[in-house]
Design a protein around this motif. Structure first.
Motif, PDB file in Angstrom:
ATOM      1  N   ALA A 185      15.972  -0.605  14.655  1.00 30.81           N
ATOM      2  CA  ALA A 185      15.622  -0.625  16.078  1.00 30.81           C
ATOM      3  C   ALA A 185      14.509   0.366  16.427  1.00 30.81           C
ATOM      4  CB  ALA A 185      16.862  -0.307  16.919  1.00 30.81           C
ATOM      5  N   SER A 186      14.168   1.243  15.485  1.00 26.73           N
ATOM      6  CA  SER A 186      13.181   2.292  15.780  1.00 26.73           C
ATOM      7  C   SER A 186      11.780   1.727  15.923  1.00 26.73           C
ATOM      8  CB  SER A 186      13.188   3.346  14.672  1.00 26.73           C
ATOM      9  OG  SER A 186      12.147   4.281  14.887  1.00 26.73           O
ATOM     10  N   THR A 187      11.060   2.197  16.937  1.00 29.16           N
ATOM     11  CA  THR A 187       9.648   1.829  17.086  1.00 29.16           C
ATOM     12  C   THR A 187       8.733   2.992  16.700  1.00 29.16           C
ATOM     13  OG1 THR A 187       9.734   2.438  19.429  1.00 29.16           O
ATOM     14  CG2 THR A 187      10.126   0.123  18.881  1.00 29.16           C
ATOM     15  N   TYR A 188       9.327   4.086  16.198  1.00 25.89           N
ATOM     16  CA  TYR A 188       8.543   5.249  15.775  1.00 25.89           C
ATOM     17  C   TYR A 188       8.539   5.420  14.257  1.00 25.89           C
ATOM     18  CZ  TYR A 188       7.807   7.147  20.472  1.00 25.89           C
ATOM     19  OH  TYR A 188       7.391   7.337  21.757  1.00 25.89           O
ATOM     20  N   ILE A 189       9.697   5.302  13.656  1.00 27.34           N
ATOM     21  CA  ILE A 189       9.842   5.560  12.225  1.00 27.34           C
ATOM     22  C   ILE A 189      10.337   4.280  11.552  1.00 27.34           C
ATOM     23  CG2 ILE A 189      10.958   6.979  10.476  1.00 27.34           C
ATOM     24  CD1 ILE A 189       9.098   8.572  12.335  1.00 27.34           C
ATOM     25  N   LYS A 190       9.527   3.736  10.650  1.00 29.45           N
ATOM     26  CA  LYS A 190       9.844   2.469   9.996  1.00 29.45           C
ATOM     27  C   LYS A 190       9.536   2.593   8.510  1.00 29.45           C
ATOM     28  CE  LYS A 190       8.345  -2.426  10.181  1.00 29.45           C
ATOM     29  NZ  LYS A 190       7.554  -2.443   8.944  1.00 29.45           N
ATOM     30  N   ARG A 191      10.430   2.041   7.695  1.00 32.15           N
ATOM     31  CA  ARG A 191      10.165   2.073   6.249  1.00 32.15           C
ATOM     32  C   ARG A 191       8.930   1.225   5.954  1.00 32.15           C
ATOM     33  NH1 ARG A 191      14.424   0.530   1.371  1.00 32.15           N
ATOM     34  NH2 ARG A 191      12.873   0.394  -0.299  1.00 32.15           N
ATOM     35  N   PRO A 192       7.878   1.834   5.386  1.00 33.40           N
ATOM     36  CA  PRO A 192       6.632   1.096   5.164  1.00 33.40           C
ATOM     37  C   PRO A 192       6.749   0.073   4.039  1.00 33.40           C
ATOM     38  CG  PRO A 192       6.462   3.287   4.227  1.00 33.40           C
ATOM     39  CD  PRO A 192       7.791   3.236   4.933  1.00 33.40           C
ATOM     40  N   PRO A 193       5.906  -0.958   4.053  1.00 38.63           N
ATOM     41  CA  PRO A 193       6.008  -2.029   3.060  1.00 38.63           C
ATOM     42  C   PRO A 193       5.221  -1.780   1.779  1.00 38.63           C
ATOM     43  CG  PRO A 193       4.380  -2.618   4.701  1.00 38.63           C
ATOM     44  CD  PRO A 193       4.914  -1.265   5.099  1.00 38.63           C
ATOM     45  N   PHE A 194       4.699  -0.566   1.598  1.00 41.30           N
ATOM     46  CA  PHE A 194       3.779  -0.317   0.486  1.00 41.30           C
ATOM     47  C   PHE A 194       4.408  -0.551  -0.886  1.00 41.30           C
ATOM     48  CE2 PHE A 194       2.264   2.974   3.704  1.00 41.30           C
ATOM     49  CZ  PHE A 194       1.391   2.090   4.303  1.00 41.30           C
ATOM     50  N   PHE A 195       5.731  -0.386  -1.011  1.00 44.42           N
ATOM     51  CA  PHE A 195       6.369  -0.463  -2.328  1.00 44.42           C
ATOM     52  C   PHE A 195       7.227  -1.719  -2.485  1.00 44.42           C
ATOM     53  CE2 PHE A 195       6.308   4.073  -0.924  1.00 44.42           C
ATOM     54  CZ  PHE A 195       5.111   4.390  -1.540  1.00 44.42           C
ATOM     55  N   GLU A 196       7.128  -2.641  -1.522  1.00 44.52           N
ATOM     56  CA  GLU A 196       7.920  -3.864  -1.613  1.00 44.52           C
ATOM     57  C   GLU A 196       7.483  -4.687  -2.830  1.00 44.52           C
ATOM     58  OE1 GLU A 196       7.616  -5.955   2.086  1.00 44.52           O
ATOM     59  OE2 GLU A 196       8.745  -4.446   3.206  1.00 44.52           O
ATOM     60  N   GLY A 197       8.444  -5.123  -3.609  1.00 42.73           N
ATOM     61  CA  GLY A 197       8.150  -5.941  -4.785  1.00 42.73           C
ATOM     62  C   GLY A 197       7.565  -5.169  -5.945  1.00 42.73           C
ATOM     63  N   MET A 198       7.548  -3.835  -5.843  1.00 40.68           N
ATOM     64  CA  MET A 198       6.971  -3.027  -6.915  1.00 40.68           C
ATOM     65  C   MET A 198       7.840  -3.097  -8.170  1.00 40.68           C
ATOM     66  SD  MET A 198       6.024   1.012  -6.847  1.00 40.68           S
ATOM     67  CE  MET A 198       5.538   1.834  -8.368  1.00 40.68           C
ATOM     68  N   THR A 199       7.181  -3.151  -9.319  1.00 38.92           N
ATOM     69  CA  THR A 199       7.874  -3.147 -10.613  1.00 38.92           C
ATOM     70  C   THR A 199       7.417  -1.944 -11.421  1.00 38.92           C
ATOM     71  OG1 THR A 199       6.129  -4.462 -11.662  1.00 38.92           O
ATOM     72  CG2 THR A 199       7.968  -5.667 -10.634  1.00 38.92           C
ATOM     73  N   ARG A 200       8.141  -1.674 -12.492  1.00 35.97           N
ATOM     74  CA  ARG A 200       7.714  -0.587 -13.377  1.00 35.97           C
ATOM     75  C   ARG A 200       6.403  -0.928 -14.087  1.00 35.97           C
ATOM     76  NH1 ARG A 200      11.522   3.306 -15.724  1.00 35.97           N
ATOM     77  NH2 ARG A 200      13.407   3.427 -14.450  1.00 35.97           N
ATOM     78  N   GLN A 201       6.148  -2.224 -14.271  1.00 46.56           N
ATOM     79  CA  GLN A 201       4.930  -2.658 -14.969  1.00 46.56           C
ATOM     80  C   GLN A 201       3.749  -2.681 -13.992  1.00 46.56           C
ATOM     81  OE1 GLN A 201       7.882  -4.609 -15.113  1.00 46.56           O
ATOM     82  NE2 GLN A 201       8.447  -3.365 -16.896  1.00 46.56           N
ATOM     83  N   LEU A 202       2.541  -2.536 -14.537  1.00 48.56           N
ATOM     84  CA  LEU A 202       1.336  -2.593 -13.710  1.00 48.56           C
ATOM     85  C   LEU A 202       1.132  -4.015 -13.187  1.00 48.56           C
ATOM     86  CD1 LEU A 202      -1.246  -0.477 -15.748  1.00 48.56           C
ATOM     87  CD2 LEU A 202       0.065   0.222 -13.750  1.00 48.56           C
ATOM     88  N   PRO A 203       0.633  -4.145 -11.939  1.00 49.24           N
ATOM     89  CA  PRO A 203       0.378  -5.482 -11.399  1.00 49.24           C
ATOM     90  C   PRO A 203      -0.822  -6.128 -12.080  1.00 49.24           C
ATOM     91  CG  PRO A 203      -0.432  -3.796  -9.895  1.00 49.24           C
ATOM     92  CD  PRO A 203       0.287  -3.070 -10.987  1.00 49.24           C
ATOM     93  N   LYS A 204      -0.880  -7.472 -12.035  1.00 52.82           N
ATOM     94  CA  LYS A 204      -2.034  -8.189 -12.578  1.00 52.82           C
ATOM     95  C   LYS A 204      -3.157  -8.183 -11.553  1.00 52.82           C
ATOM     96  CE  LYS A 204       0.471 -11.239 -15.738  1.00 52.82           C
ATOM     97  NZ  LYS A 204       0.785 -12.647 -16.098  1.00 52.82           N
TER      98      LYS A 204
END
Length: 902
Positions: free
Chosen positions: A651-670
Motif C-alpha cells: 500500500a506504500s506510495t513512498y517505499i516500494k521494492r524496486p524491480p531491478f533484480f526480478e528474474g535475476m539468476t546466478r548466471q550472467l544474462p544473454k
C-alpha cells in the motif's frame, strides 16, 4: 594493513607512538623521489592505492601509474585507468533513500538466490544526512520553522521510518536525522576526519587521508578542508559502500594560483562566481583543480569551502585546497580535540601533505597553471539561467534588459518589443494593490550550503539587514523571503551577534534546516502573484544564495534566477527588482526622506571579520553536534521494525521494492544487438539531470499524479518527486517530466513525445509504456554535455525503467555516463564532427545497433548504427574493463549480488 592478499608496499610501513598508542602509516615520500613533484590531490590517490594494494582490488600497476603522473598527461591521448578506494561515503536523503531501498532489495535478492542476506551491509563507512525533505511552505513568520518541520514529518513519516529502520538494520551506517542541517555543512563541521584513524588487528591504529565520495555533486565542498571528495552516482556510491574501488581515469591537474587580497567590499560569493566563470571558459571538465599561491592563505576555510562547493558549476571533478595550518585551526574552532589535531599534524608532516602556501618550493608541478589576483574581484551575481554566467552588479541593469529581448537561450527570453512594458496588478492580503513587471523579485532566499556554511557572508547579511532596518528600509510583503541555515551553528552565531531580529524584520525568518529553495523546495507562491505573472507573461525573478539556478529548478514562475551572496539577496529583495543600478538608484528613503543607497548599508570585510572572530567559537559546535544524532521529538518517537529484512508494504506510495533484480539468476544474462528500436526523445545540447531526473513538485496532470490519484491520494498529499525516490513507479512516471524539456519530436516544450509509427503525441511515460507493450526497445538521441548538473541515480534508473537500451549523444557529463553504465544502459557517442543534424537524423527512424558478443566487447570500440538505411559509426563509451563487467551483469548492483553469492 591491506584488505586482502600480501601488500607489495608493506616495506613502507612506519609508525610513531603517542599517549601509549601506536600509529601506523605508509611513508609515501620514501616510495620514489617523484613524490614531491606530485600535486597534493594526486598524493591522496597514491596513498589509497599503496595502502589498499593487494593485486586483487587494487593492482601494483595502479600505484605505478599514479606515481608516474606527469604534467604532460592529456586525457584522450594517453588515458590511464586507476583504482581508487575512498575512505567513506556520504549521502543525502533524496539520493540516500534509494540507496537504502536498493540495499534492502539486495538483501531480498540474495535470500531468493540462496545466500545470506545479512552479508549485504556497507563495508565502507557511510553517513546519510536527511536534509532535502523540508520545503518553504511557510515564510515571513516566527513560527515558519516549526510549521515547515511539522509538515516535513507529516509528509515524510514513511520515508523517515524506513531510514530509521536502515540505521538499525545495517552496520557501518550513520543516519543524521532531519532538522540537523545541510549534508555538506554537517560534513565540513562534524563528519570530516581530515585524517582517518582505524583499528588494526594487532591493536595499533592506522592513519590515512580522509577521502569521500557522495551522492550529491556538491560533495566537492569538502575539498576546502583538504579532504579529497567528489560526487558520484547513487549506483556508484552503493558499490563503494559494498567495498568496491572506483575505476577512474588519472586526471589532469590544473594549478589555480591565487595572489593578492580581496577588496573591502568583496565577498567569497563574488570570488567563487568569478572563479566559476573563469574555469568554465578554461575548460576543466574531468580534471582536478588544485589551488595554490599566497592568496590562498588569505582565505578562511569557509571561503575555500564555498569555492570547492561550486566545483560542479565550473565542471571540474574537484577543486582542491591542500591542508595547511588554517585547516587545523578550523578543526580547533569546530571543536575537534587537541589530541586529534596533534596526531593529524604529525601524520601530515611525516608524509609531506601539510603545506605552507607562502613557500613556493612546496608548489607541485601542474598540467597547466592560471592566476587570479584577488584584488580584481568585483561584486557579482550569476544568471539568469546558469551558475557560470557571471554578471558584475554594476552591469546588472543593462544585462537584464538585454536578456529580455535576446533570443531564447541561456541569456535570453525573446520578449517581443510590444510586451516589454507588460505588468500585472494584484491585491495582497493587506488590502493594497501591487504591480509586477519584468525583473520583479518574487523569491529571495538565503539558502544552501554554498553560502550558509560561511560565517563571513551570513554575518555580513545580518549586518546589512541591521543597517537597512535602522535606515527604515523594508521589503514588499509579497516577496517570498526565507533563511535556511546550513546547520544549527549558524543560528547560534547569528543570535549571539544580535542580528537575528533585523533579519526577521525584513522577512528573513529561519524556515528550516535543509536544502530548500536551491533544489526547488521553494514551496508555493500566492495564487494572486502566480496569476499576475502567468496572465501577463512576465519574466519574474528569484534571487538566491545557492549554487544552482537552472531554468525551471527554483520555481515554475521564476523564469530568471540569479545566484548572489546573502548580502545581495537582501539588497535585491529590498529593491524589489533585479534591473536596478545600485550606484545611481536608491533602495529607498530613510525617516527624513533622504535617499538610501546600497553603499550606505553595506558592511566592510573587516567589520564582518571582527564580528566573526568574536562570535564563532568552538563551544557552539560542541553544543550543536553533541546531540545531532538524537534528532527531534518526532524522530525519537518513530517506531520501526527490528528485522534485518524490510517489511515492504504493497500500500506504500513512498517505499516500494524496486524491480531491478526480478528474474535475476546466478548466471550472467544473454546479451545481443538492439533491433527495431524507436527513439523516445530527440534532445539538444546541455540536457541536465534536472531535465531527466524527477524533481520538484508533481504536476496535477502528470502520469505520476494519475498513479497517485488511483491510490486515493489528493494533490495536497502528492509531496515532491524527491520525497518519493523510494518508489520506482512514481519515479519512472516522473522521468523527463521537466516542463522546460525541449523534445524535437513534440509540438511544444514539456514532457511530451510522439509514438511511432502511430504519430500520436502523448506523455513520455505513456509512450514508453505503449512501446513496452509492443515489445519495442528504445533509444535516446541527444546533443552535447548530456546529463550535466547534479549527479542523480534516477537520471539513469528512470530511463532504464522506461525501456531505454542505449543513448546516442555528442558528449556526456562524467557522472551521468557512469550511472548509465551502472544501470546497464549503453552510452554511444557520435564520432568527432558528427551529430544528429550532420547525419540528417529525424528521430522517427527505426534503429538497429550492432553489438558484438559479450566476450568481444572492448572499451571505446566502434559500434555501427543503422537508422532506416542511414548507417553510421559511434564510439562505445564503455571507458574501462570494469564498465564492461558491469554491463555484462546487467548493472553494478547485479554484479555486487553475484559477487556476494560467490
Amino acid at each position: 594493513m591491506s584488505n586482502s592478499g600480501a601488500n607489495p608496499f608493506s616495506h613502507l610501513e612506519k609508525s610513531f607512538t603517542q599517549d601509549g598508542n601506536v600509529y601506523k602509516y605508509f611513508d609515501l615520500p620514501k616510495i620514489d623521489n617523484k613524490y614531491d613533484a606530485l600535486p597534493f590531490s594526486i598524493r591522496i590517490l597514491l596513498e589509497s592505492a599503496v595502502r589498499n594494494c593487494d593485486n586483487f582490488h587494487v593492482l601494483e600497476s595502479d600505484v605505478k601509474s599514479i606515481l608516474n603522473w606527469t604534467p604532460a598527461l592529456r586525457q584522450g591521448d594517453s588515458d590511464v585507468e586507476v583504482s581508487f578506494k575512498p575512505a567513506r561515503v556520504i549521502l543525502q536523503d533524496f539520493t540516500g533513500v534509494p540507496a537504502v531501498v536498493d540495499f534492502a532489495a539486495m538483501r531480498d535478492a540474495v535470500l531468493d538466490l540462496g545466500g545470506n542476506p545479512e552479508k549485504i551491509n556497507p563495508i565502507c563507512p557511510a553517513d546519510l544526512v536527511v536534509d532535502h525533505s523540508v520545503q518553504v511552505d511557510f515564510a515571513r513568520t516566527t513560527d515558519a520553522l516549526a510549521k515547515n518541520q511539522s509538515l516535513e514529518f507529516e509528509r515524510n513519516k514513511e520515508r523517515f521510518t524506513f531510514l530509521k529502520w536502515g540505521a538499525r538494520a545495517f552496520n557501518n551506517m550513520l543516519i543524521v536525522p532531519p532538522g540537523s542541517g545541510i549534508v555538506h555543512q554537517v560534513n565540513l563541521e562534524y563528519l570530516a576526519r581530515v585524517v582517518f584513524e582505524t583499528d588494526a588487528t594487532d591493536g595499533s591504529k592506522v592513519l590515512y587521508p580522509d577521502s569521500v565520495v557522495g551522492t550529491d555533486s556538491h560533495t566537492t565542498m569538502i575539498n576546502g578542508l583538504g579532504v579529497l571528495g567528489w560526487g558520484v552516482g547513487g549506483i556508484e556510491a552503493e558499490a563503494v559502500m559494498l567495498g568496491q574501488s572506483i575505476s577512474m581515469l588519472l586526471p589532469e591537474v590544473i594549478g589555480y594560483k591565487l595572489v593578492g587580497k580581496l577588496g573591502p567590499l568583496a565577498t567569497s560569493t563574488d570570488l567563487v562566481l568569478t572563479i566559476t566563470k573563469h574555469l568554465r571558459q578554461l575548460g576543466v571538465v574531468g580534471k582536478f583543480v588544485e589551488f595554490y599561491g599566497p592568496g590562498v592563505a588569505e582565505l578562511s576555510i569557509a571561503d575555500r569551502a564555498t569555492i570547492s562547493n561550486m566545483c560542479p558549476e565550473y565542471g571540474a571533478t574537484v577543486g582542491y585546497f591542500p591542508i595547511d595550518e588554517n585547516t587545523l585551526s578550523y578543526m580547533r574552532q569546530t571543536n575537534r580535540s587537541e589530541k586529534k589535531i596533534h596526531i593529524i599534524r604529525e601524520y601530515l608532516k611525516a608524509t609531506r601533505q601539510l603545506r605552507d602556501y607562502a613557500q613556493q618550493d612546496q608548489d607541485p608541478t601542474y598540467t597547466e597553471s592560471v592566476t587570479l589576483d584577488l584584488s580584481t574581484v568585483v561584486t557579482s551575481v550569476s544568471g539568469p539561467k546558469r551558475p557560470h554566467d557571471r554578471v558584475s552588479v554594476s552591469s546588472m541593469f543593462e544585462d537584464f534588459k538585454a536578456c529580455l529581448t535576446s533570443p531564447v537561450g541561456f541569456k535570453g527570453f525573446a520578449v517581443p518589443p510590444d510586451a516589454l512594458a507588460a505588468s500585472g496588478e494584484f491585491q495582497w492580503e493587506d488590502g493594497k494593490s501591487y504591480k509586477l513587471r519584468h525583473g520583479s523579485v518574487v523569491i529571495a532566499a538565503i539558502t544552501s550550503c554554498t553560502n550558509t556554511s560561511n560565517p563571513s557572508v551570513m554575518l555580513g547579511a545580518g549586518l546589512l539587514a541591521k543597517n537597512a532596518v535602522e535606515k527604515g528600509l523594508t521589503i514588499l510583503p509579497y516577496i517570498k523571503t526565507s533563511l535556511s541555515p546550513g546547520s544549527g551553528v549558524v543560528t547560534y552565531y547569528l543570535k549571539e551577534s544580535g542580528v537575528i531580529p533585523y533579519l526577521e524584520q525584513l522577512g528573513f525568518d529561519i524556515v528550516g534546516y535543509g536544502c530548500m529553495t536551491c533544489i526547488g523546495n521553494s514551496g508555493p507562491l500566492e495564487e494572486n502573484v502566480v496569476n499576475a505573472i502567468e496572465k501577463n507573461g512576465l519574466v519574474c525573478c528569484g534571487v538566491l544564495s545557492g549554487n544552482r539556478n537552472f531554468e525551471g529548478r527554483i520555481h515554475p514562475n521564476t523564469r530568471a534566477n540569479y545566484l548572489a551572496s546573502p548580502l545581495l539577496v537582501i539588497a535585491y529583495a529590498i529593491a524589489g527588482r533585479v534591473d536596478i543600478d545600485f550606484e545611481t538608484q536608491p533602495l529607498g528613503v530613510d525617516g527624513s526622506g533622504k535617499s538610501v543607497f546600497l553603499r550606505d548599508i553595506w558592511p566592510t570585510r573587516s567589520q564582518i571579520q571582527e564580528v566573526e572572530r568574536k562570535h564563532v567559537i568552538p563551544a557552539m559546535f560542541q553544543e550543536v553536534y553533541s546531540k545531532i544524532e538524537l534528532g527531534s521529538q518526532d524522530w525519537q518517537t518513530l517506531e520501526v521494525s527490528n528485522g534485518k529484512l524490510y517489511p515492504w508494504s504493497a500500500a506504500s506510495t513512498y517505499i516500494k521494492r524496486p524491480p531491478f533484480f526480478e528474474g535475476m539468476t546466478r548466471q550472467l544474462p544473454k546479451l545481443g544487438s538492439i533491433e527495431g528500436a524507436r527513439c523516445l526523445l530527440f534532445l539538444g545540447d546541455s540536457v541536465t539531470t534536472d531535465h531527466i531526473s524527477p524533481a520538484g513538485s508533481i504536476a496535477r496532470n502528470s502520469p505520476a499524479a494519475r498513479y497517485l490519484g488511483e491510490r486515493h491520494l489528493t494533490p495536497r498529499d502528492f509531496n515532491s518527486y524527491g520525497s518519493r525516490r523510494g518508489n520506482d513507479a512514481v519515479m519512472a512516471r516522473g522521468t523527463f517530466a521537466n516542463i522546460r524539456l525541449v523534445n524535437k519530436l513534440a509540438s511544444k516544450t514539456g514532457p511530451r513525445t510522439v509514438h511511432m509509427p502511430s504519430l500520436q503525441e502523448m506523455d513520455i511515460f505513456d509512450a514508453a509504456e505503449r512501446y513496452r507493450q509492443e515489445g519495442t526497445p528504445l533509444v535516446l538521441i541527444v546533443g552535447k554535455d548530456y546529463g550535466s548538473g547534479s549527479s542523480r541515480d534516477w537520471a539513469a534508473k528512470g530511463p532504464f525503467l522506461l525501456g531505454i537500451k542505449a543513448v546516442i549523444a555528442e558528449s556526456y557529463e562524467r557522472i551521468h555516463r557512469s550511472n548509465l553504465v551502472g544501470m546497464g544502459v549503453i552510452p554511444l557517442q557520435f564520432l568527432p564532427g558528427q551529430s544528429a543534424e550532420s547525419l540528417h537524423l529525424t528521430g522517427r527512424e527505426l534503429f538497429n545497433i550492432a553489438l558484438p558478443k559479450s566476450d568481444d566487447l572492448r572499451p571505446g570500440q566502434r559500434i555501427q548504427v543503422n537508422a532506416d538505411g542511414n548507417v553510421f559509426e559511434t564510439t562505445l563509451r564503455f571507458d574501462t574493463e570494469v564498465d564492461i563487467t558491469y554491463y555484462k551483469n546487467g548493472g553494478i548492483l547485479n554484479y555486487m549480488i553475484r559477487k556476494m553469492l560467490d
